[in-house]
Write a protein that holds these residues in place. Structure first.
Motif, PDB file in Angstrom:
ATOM      1  N   ALA A   1      52.533  48.282  44.573  1.00 20.59           N
ATOM      2  CA  ALA A   1      52.375  48.228  43.121  1.00 20.59           C
ATOM      3  C   ALA A   1      50.987  47.699  42.771  1.00 20.59           C
ATOM      4  O   ALA A   1      50.548  46.677  43.291  1.00 20.59           O
ATOM      5  CB  ALA A   1      53.445  47.332  42.513  1.00 20.59           C
ATOM      6  N   GLY A   2      50.277  48.427  41.928  1.00 25.72           N
ATOM      7  CA  GLY A   2      48.958  47.999  41.493  1.00 25.72           C
ATOM      8  C   GLY A   2      47.851  48.223  42.493  1.00 25.72           C
ATOM      9  O   GLY A   2      46.724  47.782  42.281  1.00 25.72           O
TER      10      GLY A   2
ATOM     11  N   GLY B   1      50.746  50.600  34.317  1.00 30.40           N
ATOM     12  CA  GLY B   1      50.399  49.663  35.373  1.00 30.40           C
ATOM     13  C   GLY B   1      48.952  49.804  35.766  1.00 30.40           C
ATOM     14  O   GLY B   1      48.129  50.295  35.008  1.00 30.40           O
TER      15      GLY B   1
ATOM     16  N   SER C   1      52.613  51.160  37.682  1.00 30.80           N
ATOM     17  CA  SER C   1      53.082  50.074  38.546  1.00 30.80           C
ATOM     18  C   SER C   1      53.976  50.574  39.672  1.00 30.80           C
ATOM     19  O   SER C   1      54.662  49.780  40.325  1.00 30.80           O
ATOM     20  CB  SER C   1      53.858  49.052  37.705  1.00 30.80           C
ATOM     21  OG  SER C   1      54.945  49.680  37.037  1.00 30.80           O
TER      22      SER C   1
END
Length: 313
Positions: free
Chosen positions: A139-140, A51, A100
């Protein structure tokens, strides 16, 4: 593999350090996929690869050089799968890809060495560890944090709370530990380094309180005859774990590892984390080891808070 890597290079800005990390992670992930396909399967407990999430920050007990920093997912209030690892540079800084992953996260720093504030000596972290818990990462996302004795105390406290390291418990423990030492945000405020000449002049009050709290721990360890101040961090973590700084954890008095050639331990005084730290802080600020340019009046509220504290966090 070359076509895939070339297309990535064309799409990402190579001048940006975070992009470099993400590019490396994506190429590594693609390589892993090819390897798994060739081998017919695979496995492992590192779940962060692939990710764009990044964790960066500093490990500070005095800046800790060459420490190993590991990120873990937190699931059901407990430590879960490993997300990534990184090593600190000579200034204690680190950066790692966590893929991620989204949710609560714990960082653990081990090994390395630091310049002790009270003695000016370079000391090894030995077997001691420091931790920090983040209530939630997206996430990210890119998250920057400090890993210090204070964040480690908060992590120990959150872990002992009902339900363990839930998002709510992590948030509450971090806030309570910050209030105890007069620090607005223990994860994001950068501690002032009192070994840097004149560092207090431009430091915020939060940063001053943070840096001087860490220096007070070093001074306390020196006065107690401990060979390495990092051992006091472990004792402080245990003391904070039940929410009361009284030299005991769940009714059992805490032993402080003294280190040195003779080893051994001594019992932690009930006031070590309160008025004992206040006295150590005053002593340190009046000593020649303090290069910050600050004096006790500059952190008077912190000294008063610790002096009169009942120990309850």
């Amino acid at each position: 593999m070359n076509v895939f890597a070339d297309s990535l290079i064309q799409e990402l800005d190579m001048s940006n350090s975070l992009s470099m990390i993400r590019l490396t992670s994506l190429v590594a992930a693609f390589t892993a996929v090819l390897a798994l396909a060739a081998c017919g399967g695979g496995g492992g407990d590192i779940v962060g690869t692939g990710g764009t999430g990044v964790i960066s920050g500093e490990v500070v007990k005095g800046p800790v050089a060459n420490a190993a920093v590991t990120a873990f997912a937190v699931s059901g209030g407990q430590v879960g799968a490993q997300l990534g690892t990184a090593a600190t540079d000579t200034s204690g800084r680190f950066m790692m890809d966590i893929g991620s992953y989204a949710g609560a996260l714990m960082l653990r720093a081990s090994g390395g060495s630091y310049k002790d504030e009270a003695t000016g000596q370079v000391m090894s972290m030995g077997a001691e560890i420091m931790t920090a818990t983040i209530p939630s990462v997206g996430a990210g996302s890119t998250t920057t944090v400090q890993v210090t004795p204070v964040t480690a105390m908060a992590q120990a406290m959150a872990q002992r709370m009902g339900g363990g390291m839930t998002e709510a418990n992590i948030t509450a423990a971090n806030a309570a530990m910050g209030a105890y030492f007069g620090i607005n945000d223990i994860l994001r405020v950068q501690p002032m380094n009192p070994l840097v000449v004149g560092s207090g002049a431009t430091a915020t009050q939060d940063s001053r309180n943070y840096g001087m709290t860490l220096a007070a721990m070093s001074q306390y360890a020196r006065t107690a005859g401990m060979s390495a101040s990092s051992a006091l961090v472990t004792a402080m973590m245990k003391d904070a774990s039940d929410g009361v700084m009284d030299g005991s954890a769940a009714g059992a008095q805490i032993q402080m590892g003294m280190g040195g050639m003779m080893g051994g331990s001594s019992m932690m005084p009930a006031t070590a984390g309160s008025s004992g730290l206040a006295a150590a802080l005053t002593s340190y600020m009046n000593s020649g080891a303090n290069m910050s340019g600050l004096n006790p009046s500059d952190v008077a509220a912190l000294i008063q808070r610790l002096t009169t504290s009942t120990g309850r966090i």
